[in-house]
Design a protein around this motif. Structure first.
Motif, mmCIF file in Angstrom:
data_model
loop_
_atom_site.group_PDB
_atom_site.id
_atom_site.type_symbol
_atom_site.label_atom_id
_atom_site.label_comp_id
_atom_site.label_asym_id
_atom_site.label_seq_id
_atom_site.Cartn_x
_atom_site.Cartn_y
_atom_site.Cartn_z
ATOM 1 N N ILE A 1 0.834 -1.209 0.000
ATOM 2 C CA ILE A 1 0.000 0.000 0.000
ATOM 3 C C ILE A 1 0.866 1.256 0.000
ATOM 4 C CG2 ILE A 1 -0.316 0.434 2.487
ATOM 5 C CD1 ILE A 1 -3.352 0.643 1.698
ATOM 6 N N ALA A 2 2.115 1.133 0.515
ATOM 7 C CA ALA A 2 2.948 2.331 0.558
ATOM 8 C C ALA A 2 3.591 2.594 -0.798
ATOM 9 C CB ALA A 2 4.002 2.172 1.631
ATOM 10 N N GLU A 3 3.888 1.515 -1.548
ATOM 11 C CA GLU A 3 4.540 1.703 -2.843
ATOM 12 C C GLU A 3 3.684 2.542 -3.767
ATOM 13 O OE1 GLU A 3 7.366 -2.168 -3.616
ATOM 14 O OE2 GLU A 3 5.247 -2.300 -4.100
ATOM 15 N N ASP A 4 2.405 2.242 -3.747
ATOM 16 C CA ASP A 4 1.509 2.953 -4.667
ATOM 17 C C ASP A 4 0.726 3.966 -3.859
ATOM 18 O OD1 ASP A 4 -0.304 3.828 -6.412
ATOM 19 O OD2 ASP A 4 -1.172 1.866 -6.911
ATOM 20 N N GLN A 5 1.269 5.202 -3.828
ATOM 21 C CA GLN A 5 0.677 6.174 -2.909
ATOM 22 C C GLN A 5 -0.799 6.421 -3.219
ATOM 23 O OE1 GLN A 5 3.026 9.548 -2.165
ATOM 24 N NE2 GLN A 5 1.482 10.578 -0.959
ATOM 25 N N LEU A 6 -1.152 6.366 -4.496
ATOM 26 C CA LEU A 6 -2.552 6.666 -4.859
ATOM 27 C C LEU A 6 -3.518 5.690 -4.198
ATOM 28 C CD1 LEU A 6 -2.430 7.752 -8.580
ATOM 29 C CD2 LEU A 6 -2.966 9.121 -6.579
ATOM 30 N N VAL B 1 -6.509 4.174 9.378
ATOM 31 C CA VAL B 1 -5.728 5.344 8.940
ATOM 32 C C VAL B 1 -4.335 5.260 9.562
ATOM 33 C CG1 VAL B 1 -5.563 7.850 9.020
ATOM 34 C CG2 VAL B 1 -7.783 6.770 8.688
ATOM 35 N N GLN B 2 -4.304 4.916 10.835
ATOM 36 C CA GLN B 2 -3.005 4.832 11.502
ATOM 37 C C GLN B 2 -2.117 3.800 10.825
ATOM 38 O OE1 GLN B 2 -3.374 4.740 15.667
ATOM 39 N NE2 GLN B 2 -1.265 5.420 15.913
ATOM 40 N N GLN B 3 -2.739 2.675 10.465
ATOM 41 C CA GLN B 3 -1.958 1.640 9.780
ATOM 42 C C GLN B 3 -1.395 2.175 8.468
ATOM 43 O OE1 GLN B 3 -1.183 -0.918 11.380
ATOM 44 N NE2 GLN B 3 -2.754 -2.502 11.529
ATOM 45 N N ILE B 4 -2.221 2.919 7.728
ATOM 46 C CA ILE B 4 -1.762 3.441 6.425
ATOM 47 C C ILE B 4 -0.598 4.403 6.647
ATOM 48 C CG2 ILE B 4 -2.444 4.757 4.392
ATOM 49 C CD1 ILE B 4 -5.308 3.792 4.876
ATOM 50 N N VAL B 5 -0.756 5.301 7.637
ATOM 51 C CA VAL B 5 0.290 6.295 7.900
ATOM 52 C C VAL B 5 1.576 5.587 8.342
ATOM 53 C CG1 VAL B 5 0.930 8.200 9.426
ATOM 54 C CG2 VAL B 5 -1.367 8.097 8.464
ATOM 55 N N ARG B 6 1.433 4.581 9.225
ATOM 56 C CA ARG B 6 2.623 3.845 9.676
ATOM 57 C C ARG B 6 3.312 3.191 8.490
ATOM 58 N NH1 ARG B 6 0.887 2.212 15.066
ATOM 59 N NH2 ARG B 6 0.867 4.229 16.115
ATOM 60 N N ALA B 7 2.482 2.582 7.607
ATOM 61 C CA ALA B 7 3.072 1.921 6.439
ATOM 62 C C ALA B 7 3.884 2.937 5.640
ATOM 63 C CB ALA B 7 1.963 1.328 5.577
ATOM 64 N N ALA B 8 3.308 4.121 5.451
ATOM 65 C CA ALA B 8 4.014 5.145 4.676
ATOM 66 C C ALA B 8 5.284 5.566 5.398
ATOM 67 C CB ALA B 8 3.091 6.334 4.460
ATOM 68 N N GLN B 9 5.203 5.679 6.722
ATOM 69 C CA GLN B 9 6.391 6.087 7.485
ATOM 70 C C GLN B 9 7.523 5.064 7.306
ATOM 71 O OE1 GLN B 9 4.676 6.407 11.407
ATOM 72 N NE2 GLN B 9 5.150 8.576 11.540
ATOM 73 N N ASP B 10 7.157 3.791 7.478
ATOM 74 C CA ASP B 10 8.183 2.749 7.350
ATOM 75 C C ASP B 10 8.844 2.825 5.984
ATOM 76 O OD1 ASP B 10 7.204 2.070 9.736
ATOM 77 O OD2 ASP B 10 6.294 0.158 9.136
#
Length: 2014
Positions: free
Chosen positions: A1574-1579, A1608-1617
């Motif tokens: 989910i983080a690779e494809d930001q869209l 949402v928290q999971q998505i943000v964490r994924a992006a952070q990692d």
């Protein structure tokens, strides 16, 4: 009656009012008296008795009207029975004198009638007391009977009835006289007199034995004569008399039999007598039919059960008698009569068990008949005429028997299964044998019966179809077989829509091939051509009812067949005319009629398939048929008139289909359609009401029946054609040109002129119906009639008929006039019409034109509406009011009142001005019109209702005029309520209902409710309907009062006086106490109250509306009363449910006790032996039927739901028990748990499928609600545990092989609820239920085509998905338990404080107990789950991607049943999705699909499908997918399904789906694999966030919002990692390069975020939304809007958690941005965080830190310590941001009086965070520094020790800051205050631990300062610290008496001193040396301490100050 609350009539008041109002005044007084006398004090009554008698007898001669005389008589009688009886004989004589009077004038008549009424009332009330005077009275009455006119005759007869009733056996001497005089009047001209005689004789037969012995035949003959040319009322009364007399003759009342030796009649004689009446035909037949029903009802259900076979054969003989079947129409009527007899007796008197026995008898009767027929048919060569006649007669017997059998089975529903399964009965063989009957009617009836059986027992549907298809193939050569079996198949196909599970799709193909074969071979054999053609098309027509999903596949073939039936061109048509003989024409016409019929069925049932292209293809044959119709007359001429019927059939079918198609499609053909229609109205119809029969139109066997009809009854062909043409005319007329319209209307006028006599009436009727239909069509299309000449033509046609002697035509003309005015819509036209009628009415004197034109006025107003006709209102009303007063003609009164009612209704508020005159007219008429003119009274009732509606809510007012109007309405209602006609009573009830709606306070429920209860037992459906509808409304508002008043009726019933009053008041006539054997005698309200009666009614009533009203009434009562009165309602439900089908029928119908026992006469002992028909009336008449039981089970679920919203104690045994102890009246659901389980168990294991469903539903509810209720006696166990055997036993039958899929599916639900509820902790016990699921799973894996199919494929889909869903739910729970067990620290024993939700105690269960049950199945489950999800994903694609769906369906659905399958997937995907996410997460996406396992698990047929399914590219085998690719597919699948659903969940979706979906996403994002994806494809992330935002907009529950924040928290964490990973890799690779790894992240160099592409922006949008939802004042938009209320509410616990989660995520967002991006988002984020801090940091009593505050502080720390922001470009911006934030916090923490007390600790913590982490930005900003120092000063001076302690802790961290520039100013300004504070402690020692803590913290700070100081200052610093510490020490005496806190302080100080000495030896010595008194104190303390070393050892010293101070701010702040 407010005028005089005394008993006497207020004569002064009477004298003051006008003449016109006096009757009403008197009537009101009498009503008042009627209520008061019963309750009055006896002595009071006796005092005033003399005057009262005078006043009342005075009224007799004042010409009182009918209602007044009735009340007057009643009051006089009541007065004497309560007061003294001295003068009663005088009064009686007075009355007798009046009756004898020779004055015959009309003016004297009311007085005479009043006297007669009084005599009757006296005897009824006082009976034996007046015994001595009765011979004279009776003679007197009989004498005047001879000379009286009709009103007098009926009144005298009614009085005689009352005399007989009062005297009982004592009047024996007069019985014969009365009988002789009365019987001749049974054939009186006046119908009212006939009714009165019948009622009088009915009373007489109670005692007069001769009536049912010697005179029996004469009575019967008399009754038959009375029934000739009778009306409805007479038929009811006479049939009651006849039926009762016959029943008494058969089984006399014991009491009378013992007095005289009576010869009984035999059953044969009685039935024979009745049969002679039946065979007379006409209205006699109808009356006798009714009498049969009365006869059986009187004898009761048990009698019927014992004698059913005899009765059945008698009734069936009636219909085979040649005299009952002389013409076809008469035969149909007779059949209807016989069916009515059977339905009314078998249907309502017998319980389910007896009905099954009856069905067996009917089967035998059919078999017997069929054998006889077969004998005749096989014996055909011997040409016996008699035999042929027998066969013809047998068809009618067959029809009646088969229809009753069908109805029986259908009403028994699944309870009828024994009938089918018992081979000895052979129901199916018997019924199918009739399919070969020579007569079409019998074959159709057999087909219908099969349809009924199949609908009742859907598992038989497919086998029946197969059997019929097989027989049809084997017996192709028999015409009867072809016809009969095709009828049966068509009927069965027509029944499919009533079976929710349907039939397999392949059956459609089978039907098409059979039909094609029949049509193809029709020409081969002329003996069979006709039958084959008809059969083929009938089957195709029936196929269409299966709907578009089936028909779609056969449509091309159908279109081809249709095209080929008709000639291709005009040329072929012409050629056809020349060829062929009459037989070929007949076959051709039948074929074309069949084809058109199939087309009609297609258009009606498959509207979705009607594309323009299809319509065009249909039009070709239709146009051809239209052309052909014009050639038909010449063909008939050529080949003979016998083709007429076939031609008419074609015509009918053509009209039917044209009426269904949109008229646009045949615009060019309008002309020919019109011409075709014109001819038809010439036909002369015969009256057809009631002559419907299946054989008139075989196609009706598969059509849907209109609601309320039991069996379809299409009318005879001639009538149907006219009806169809009328309907079509209405459709076409609005679309043709004005020229054509004119031609049509002129043509009509011409037709009317030419026709003569009776024929003219018929033609006119047809034409009028057509014109009305056309005008209605115009109105619906909103088009106009046309220019002047069209109107003129129409007007001429209509106006002529307003004066027609035929009332139906006058009605039609009036209606047409109104509709014309509506369509023309011009004021002038309306005015012209109205004026014409005004003039006519002013001049005309004849009844006909007066009635016609008054109706015309009513219709004009009705259709034009109040506004359009307002200017004519005054004239219309005045004319109609005048007409209504025309006492000479009741007919004129009726019509004018009807019109008046129409006007009142349509004028609405405009009528308000005419209300008073109308009301006074209505009242006057009610008080004067004789009751025998029932139509007038009915119209008066209608007017009254309309007036009440018009005045409406105004009726609540208290003004004088309104009060008058209201009391007039109430008086009107009272009079109509007392009328003897059921319609009038029904009108009264609906008026009272309206009044109650508008002015509830003024309707007296205490009298209304009992009267309604009495009507519940009326024999008139209308009355029962009205009563229940009214009760439904009352129960909505005042259920408790309604039940209470109904119970009062039950209490009074025992006491004779009251029961007379109670019941007689309300049903004079219909249900009065003496109508010994009315349908259900009297009311039977027992201790179960009104609700018990209503439950009982559900078993007897068949009327849909009535039953639904009863359901609603009970529902309202349940909602209001059940929680208060639990035991009562649960007992009611339990009694109904316990009546499982093994209970035999209880006693017969019947209400209160037999009237004999009510009479306190000398026969008391004999009443013990009441006759068979009257046993034990208290039992319900029939055991509750299955539908009632289903309703009771639903009620059970509702009770549980209601309790859930009521009191916690309902679901807590301990609470409930303690509440019960306090007050034994308290009642709680949990105390009835065993009953609940028992009821659910009884229902779930019943025969009836609907009941099983309801039972399983109840079981599921019980499990869900009670699963966590602990058992107080056995801690650690729950209350449901003891019922596990019951639950298992209830579920097991649902998994047997022959259970329908929907029940198995429901049972799976219950299984998963039970396993997941955690009630059963022992795995071995769980295994029973678990095994059921395992066995089902094996079924699922068996693949598609394995099991033999009984139902539609989607039924299998439903079952399989239910199993997968159940497993998914169990797996989800199992994983949850496993997770909890893993996160919990391992403990051997469970401590008590822990929740009991966990499974048992830890020893019994391995931590992952439940998972061990699921684990073995997981490999196959996971595969099936993924397959189901894939199916679901494909099925939710929008329609335009339909071509992408796999051609042969999915894993669990077939392409044909896609539409129904969608629903099942929609119900089960959510838990499956969650389970798949859990499984993928637990395996870490490492499970791959191995081909072997897939292949092994599925049957070969499915291998191909599977490979497609798993890869979507059919080419290579599945192994070619690498694991990452496979995982990517799975991710896409899960995310796709979730996003698709969350985008727009339907509002009706259960919230569980939403939560499951969100939990699945959360779980999924736990695994690293998914995070990277989910983080690779930001869209993707942005898309997901925006979808979640939309979800929040529509779904409110906090639980959903919490889950969303988690995702949402999971998505943000994924992006952070992901970002961290990228930055790290950059750091490693490109250290040399210029690129700054920190500049990665959103916002890049410029800092701009693009909405729609930016993850941060999307997240902020969503989080902002949540914050504003819970703290609206955060948004200026919200807080400025006028609707926003400023008051701040305290956040609830859930909201607080939400806000905290939101703030945490917000503070994580900057880490996703580049430095420039941070500068963009930080202002917003900091603003929000500080505002949240401000709003939520409110001081609480227990010093708890609320979650939002800790989140905000944590957030501030995260942001202030961000590593990425400090680049050169952003340095200044960052500094200003930090300063502003701190400034805001300082500003918020300004103490104000108005604000709630701020939590200083949180604010100080925030300030300390800034000082600690952002020192560089803050140093040197003077204002900030002052602010911070101020806040700390305030805190130090705080009175709260907790604040002080925290303040010291924070200061410690500030003082220790490495940057001296920051800490020095603080030390300088704050240290002196601290020292002061600490010194003060000596005088004010701490009293509790908190204060002690503050001191200890302060000392720590001082010690730290000492440590921080330079060496040279140390002595000064210690000089501050050491004396302070020593001052804390206590001497020994003080120590002993000190408080614990004080002692602790001493110890603490001592420890610290001991510690400091060694640390700084030099300085310490210096200080001690300077002050010797300190030294001594210290030494003493040290000695004392060493002495108590033992104690000291126990108390370990607190740890010393840390040498390196740190802030630990991860979880708690310190």
């Amino acid at each position: 009656m407010e005028l005089a609350h005394s008993l006497l009539l207020n004569e002064e008041a009477l004298a003051q009012i006008t003449e016109a109002k006096r009757p009403v005044f008197i009537f009101e007084w009498l009503r008042f008296l009627d209520k008061v006398l019963v309750a009055a004090n006896k002595t009071d009554v006796k005092e005033k008795q003399k005057k009262l008698v005078e006043q009342l007898t005075g009224l007799i001669s004042s010409s009182p009207g009918p209602p007044t005389r009735k009340l007057l008589a009643k009051n006089l009688a009541a007065l004497y029975s309560i007061g003294d009886t001295f003068t009663v004989f005088q009064t009686l004589d007075k009355c007798n004198d009046i009756i004898k009077s020779k004055d015959d004038t009309a003016a004297y008549l009311p007085t005479k009638l009043a006297a007669v009424a009084c005599v009757g009332a006296f005897y009824e009330k006082m009976g034996r007391m007046l015994g001595s005077a009765f011979p004279e009275t009776v003679n007197n009455l009989l004498k005047s009977l001879k000379s009286a006119e009709s009103q007098g005759r009926s009144e005298i007869l009614m009085s005689l009835q009352k005399v007989l009733s009062g005297l009982g056996g004592a009047a024996a001497s007069c019985h014969r006289d009365i009988y002789k005089n009365a019987r001749s009047l049974l054939t009186d001209r006046s119908m009212a007199v006939r009714c009165a005689v019948a009622k009088c004789l009915l009373e007489l037969q109670n005692e007069a034995v001769f009536m049912w012995t010697a005179e029996l035949e004469n009575v019967a003959t008399l009754c038959f004569k009375a029934l000739e040319n009778s009306n409805y009322g007479v038929r009811v009364a006479v049939s009651k008399l006849l039926g009762t007399v016959m029943a008494t003759a058969l089984i006399p009342k014991q009491a009378t039999v013992m007095r005289q030796n009576v010869k009984r009649a035999t059953l044969e004689e009685v039935l024979e007598l009745m049969a002679t009446g039946f065979l007379r035909g006409g209205s006699v037949r109808v009356g006798v039919t009714q009498a049969y029903v009365v006869f059986v009802t009187t004898l009761g259900g048990q009698w019927l059960e014992r004698n059913f076979a005899t009765f059945l054969s008698h009734v069936l003989d009636l219909v085979s008698h040649p005299r009952a079947t002389q013409t076809h129409v008469e035969a149909v009527y007779s059949r209807r009569c016989v069916s009515f007899i059977l339905r009314a007796t078998v249907g309502s008197l017998l319980g389910e068990k007896a009905q099954i026995a009856a069905a067996k008898d009917i089967c035998q009767a059919i078999g017997k008949q069929m054998k006889a027929v077969e004998a005749v048919v096989n014996d055909a060569n011997s040409e016996n005429k008699a035999g042929a006649a027998d066969v013809a007669a047998s068809q009618h017997v067959m029809v009646c028997a088969l229809q009753e059998l069908g109805s029986l089975v259908q009403s028994l529903n699944a309870t009828a299964s024994p009938l089918i399964q018992e081979p000895s009965i052979g129901l199916l063989e018997t019924v199918t044998s009739v399919l070969l009957h020579p007569s079409m009617a019998a074959r159709l009836a057999a087909a219908w019966c099969l349809r009924c059986v199949a609908v009742a027992l859907p598992f038989q549907l497919t086998p029946f179809l197969d059997r019929c298809a097989e027989r049809l193939n084997n017996l192709k050569t028999s015409p009867e077989a072809v016809s009969g079996y095709s009828f049966a198949m068509a009927a069965l196909l027509g029944g499919v829509h009533q079976c929710p599970l349907g039939i397999p799709h392949a059956k459609g193909k089978m039907v098409v091939s059979i039909a094609e074969d029949l049509l193809r071979t029709a020409a081969q054999n002329s003996r069979l051509s006709l039958q084959r053609t008809q059969a083929g098309w009938l089957l195709l027509g029936a196929l269409m009812t299966l709907g578009p999903s089936v028909v779609r596949y056969h449509l091309p073939k159908m279109l081809l067949l249709w095209r080929n039936v008709f000639p291709r061109s005009l040329k072929e048509l012409e050629a056809e005319k020349a060829r062929g003989d009459s037989f070929t024409w007949q076959v051709t016409l039948e074929g074309r009629a069949g084809a058109l019929c199939a087309m009609r069925s297609f258009v009606a049932h498959c509207p979705e398939l009607l594309t323009e292209d299809v319509i065009r293809k249909l039009m070709t044959p239709i146009e051809c048929a239209m052309t052909m119709m014009s050639h038909i007359p010449s063909v008939i001429k050529a080949h003979g008139a016998h083709l007429k019927a076939s031609a008419a059939m074609v015509r009918l079918r053509l009209y039917d289909i044209l009426a269904l198609l949109p008229p646009k499609t045949y615009e060019d053909k309008f002309r020919s359609v019109h011409v075709m229609l014109c001819g038809i109205f010439q036909l002369q119809p015969n009256s057809a009401s009631g002559s419907g029969a299946l054989e008139h139109d075989p196609s009706s066997i598969y059509l849907r029946i209109p609601a309320g009809e039991a069996v379809p009854g299409p009318l005879p062909l001639g009538v149907s054609v006219i009806d169809a043409s009328v309907a079509l005319f209405g459709v076409v007329f609005p679309h043709v040109s004005y020229k054509h319209r004119l031609q049509m209307l002129d043509h009509f006028a011409e037709c009317v002129k030419q026709a003569k006599g009776v024929r003219q009436q018929a033609v006119q009727l047809n034409i009028f119906t057509a014109v009305l239909s056309a005008l209605k069509g115009l109105a619906e299309n909103k088009s106009t009639l046309g220019p002047e000449e069209v109107r003129k033509s129409a007007l001429t046609l209509v106006m002529g008929a307003l004066d027609n002697p035929n009332p139906i035509l006058r009605c039609a003309a009036g209606e047409a006039l109104g509709r014309m005015a509506q369509v023309v819509g011009e004021a002038t036209f309306i005015a012209r019409m109205a004026q014409y009628s005004f003039d006519k009415l002013k001049s005309a004197r004849d009844v006909v034109s007066r009635t016609g034109h008054s109706l015309a006025l009513g219709c004009l107003h009705r259709y034009v509406g109040g506004i359009g006709s307002g200017q004519h209102l005054k004239t219309s009303v005045s004319i109609l009011l005048a007409l209504a007063q025309d006492g000479t003609s009741p007919e004129v009164q009726t019509w004018s009142l009807h019109s008046l009612a129409l006007i009142v209704d349509s004028s609405g508020p405009m009528y308000r001005g005419y209300v008073e005159p109308t009301l006074s007219l209505v009242l006057t008429l009610l008080l004067t019109v004789p009751p025998s003119h029932t139509e007038v009274h009915q119209c008066l009732g209608r007017c009254l209702g309309a007036i009440i509606t018009t005045v409406g809510p105004e009726l609540q007012g208290n003004g004088a005029t309104i009060s008058t109007i209201r009391s007039s309405c109430l008086v009107g209602c009272a009079i109509t309520q007392d009328h003897s006609d059921s319609l009038v009573q029904a009108a009264a009830i609906s008026c009272l209902q309206q009044l109650h709606m508008f002015a509830p306070r003024h309707v007296n429920l205490s009298s209304l409710v009992p009267s309604l209860c009495v009507h519940l037992c009326s024999s008139h459906l209308l009355l029962r309907r009205a009563a229940v509808a009214c009760l439904r409304q009352l129960a909505q508002r005042e259920a408790a009062e309604v039940c209470e008043y109904a119970m009062s009726l039950a209490k009074n019933a025992g006491d004779k006086e009251n029961s007379g009053i109670n019941i007689n008041t309300f049903t004079p006539g219909a249900g009065s106490r003496r109508d010994g054997h009315s349908r259900h005698q009297g009311v039977n309200i027992t201790e179960t109250g009104l609700e018990g009666v209503l439950f009982g009614m559900l078993d007897r009533e068949t009327d849909r509306k009535l039953c639904s009203d009863i359901h609603d009434t009970l529902g309202h009562m349940l909602s209001s009363l059940a929680v208060e009165n639990l035991s009562h309602w649960l007992m009611l439900c339990k009694d109904v449910l316990a009546a499982s089908s093994d209970m035999s029928t209880a006693a017969p119908l019947g209400g209160g006790k037999d009237e004999e026992s009510e009479k306190k006469d000398e026969m008391d002992d004999d009443t013990m032996f009441t006759a068979l028909g009257e046993e034990d009336k208290t039992k319900p008449s029939v055991a509750p039927r299955w539908a009632t039981r289903v309703f009771a089970a639903d009620c059970l679920c509702r009770v549980i739901m209601l309790c859930e919203n009521a009191n916690k104690a309902h679901f807590d045994l301990a609470l409930a028990r303690s509440a019960r102890l306090k007050n034994p009246k308290n009642d709680f659901l949990v105390l009835h748990l065993s009953d609940l389980i028992r009821m659910a168990f009884m229902a779930a294991t019943d025969h009836s499928n609907q009941l099983r469903m309801a039972g399983l539903q109840a079981l599921e509810d019980i499990i869900k609600k009670f699963a966590s209720v602990p058992e107080p006696e056995f801690p650690g166990h729950v209350i449901l545990e003891q019922y596990q055997a019951n639950v298992g036993a209830a579920l097991r039958p649902a998994f047997s092989q022959d259970t329908p899929s929907d029940i198995t599916a429901k049972a799976c639900q219950v299984c998963s609820a039970w396993i997941g509820s955690g009630v059963v902790s022992d795995l071995n016990d769980l295994r029973r239920v678990h095994n059921l699921l395992v066995s089902s799973l094996d079924k699922v894996q068996a693949g598609k085509g394995s099991s033999s199919q009984l139902y539609r494929e989607s039924a299998t889909t439903m079952e399989k998905l239910a199993v997968l869903k159940a497993w998914a739910e169990v797996y989800v729970v199992a994983m949850k338990i496993k997770k909890e067990a893993e996160t919990k620290p391992k403990r051997v024993l469970k401590s008590t404080e822990e929740d009991e939700d966990d499974f048992g105690t830890v020893d019994e269960l391995p931590p992952d107990s439940l998972i061990t049950l699921v684990q073995p199945e997981l490999p196959s489950l996971s595969r099936l789950w993924l397959a189901a999800l894939k199916d679901y994903a494909l099925l939710t694609l929008p329609a335009e991607f339909a071509t992408q769906l796999p051609p042969d369906g999915g894993a669990f659905y077939t392409p044909e049943t896609i539409d129904t399958a969608r629903l099942h997937y929609r119900n089960s995907w959510a838990p499956i999705l969650h389970a798949v996410a859990l499984w993928l997460n637990s395996t870490g996406f490492s499970a791959s699909e191995s081909t072997e396992e897939t292949a092994a698990a599925m049957p070969s047929s499915q291998k191909r499908a599977t490979s497609i399914m798993l890869t979507q590219t059919p080419g290579p085998p599945p192994t070619t997918k690498s694991l990452p690719e496979l995982n990517k597919d799975r991710m896409h699948l899960i995310l796709g399904v979730s996003i698709q659903f969350l985008c727009s969940p339907r509002p009706e979706e259960p919230v569980e789906h939403v939560t499951s979906c969100l939990q699945a996403l959360h779980t999924l994002l736990d695994s690293p694999c998914a995070r990277i994806h989910i983080a690779e494809d930001q869209l993707l992330g942005v898309e997901l966030l925006s979808v979640l935002h939309r979800l929040l907009l529509t779904w409110d529950p906090t639980s959903v919002q919490l889950l969303v924040t988690g995702v949402v928290q999971q998505i943000v964490r994924a992006a952070q990692d992901y970002l961290q990973e990228k930055r790290n890799s950059l750091n490693e690779d490109d250290i040399g390069e210029k690129e700054n790894p920190l500049a990665l992240g959103e916002g890049g160099e410029s800092g701009g975020l693009v909405p729609g592409k930016s993850l941060v922006f999307a997240a902020m949008e969503l989080l902002m939304f949540i914050l504003v939802r819970h703290m609206p004042h955060l948004s200026s938009k919200v807080s400025d809007s006028p609707s926003h209320i400023a008051a701040k509410s305290h956040l609830s616990e859930e909201s607080a958690r939400l806000v905290a989660a939101t703030v945490t995520i917000l503070s994580d967002l900057p880490s996703l941005c580049s430095p420039a991006g941070c500068m963009t988002v930080l202002p917003t984020i900091l603003f929000l965080i500080t505002r949240v801090l401000k709003e939520t940091a409110v001081k609480s009593a227990d010093n708890q830190v609320p979650p939002p505050v800790s989140a905000a502080l944590q957030g501030i720390k995260t942001i202030v310590t961000l590593p990425t922001v400090k680049t050169d470009e952003t340095q200044n911006q960052w500094a200003s941001l930090i300063r502003s934030t701190l400034a805001s916090i300082l500003e918020y923490s300004q103490p104000e009086a108005s604000k709630p007390v701020l939590d200083e600790v949180s604010v100080l913590t925030a300030i300390a965070l800034f000082l600690w982490s952002a020192s560089t930005e803050i140093i040197g900003v003077q204002s900030l520094q002052n602010g911070c120092i101020n806040r700390f000063k305030n805190a130090l001076n705080s009175s709260d020790p907790w604040v002080q302690a925290k303040c010291y802790q924070l200061l410690l961290s500030v003082f220790q800051h490495t940057n001296r520039a920051l800490s020095t100013p603080y030390i300088h300004s704050l240290a002196p205050i601290m020292v002061e504070k600490l010194k003060a402690v000596e005088r004010n020692r701490p009293t509790n631990n908190l204060e002690l803590l503050a001191v200890q913290e302060g000392v720590k700070v001082l010690e730290t300062l000492v440590a921080l100081g330079e060496e040279q200052n140390r002595v000064q610093l210690l000089a501050l610290l050491v004396p302070t510490l020593i001052s804390y020490l206590l001497n020994e005496n003080a120590f002993a008496s000190a408080s614990p806190a004080s002692k602790d302080l001493h110890e603490f100080a001592l420890q610290n001193l001991m510690h400091i000495g060694p640390l700084y030896p030099h300085a310490f010595k210096t200080v001690m040396g300077a002050a010797p008194e300190l030294k001594t104190r210290l030494e003493t303390a040290v000695r004392a301490s060493q002495a108590s070393k033992a104690k000291a050892a126990a108390r370990q010293p607190p740890p010393t100050v840390h040498s390196t101070p740190t802030i630990k701010l991860k979880t708690s702040f310190f």
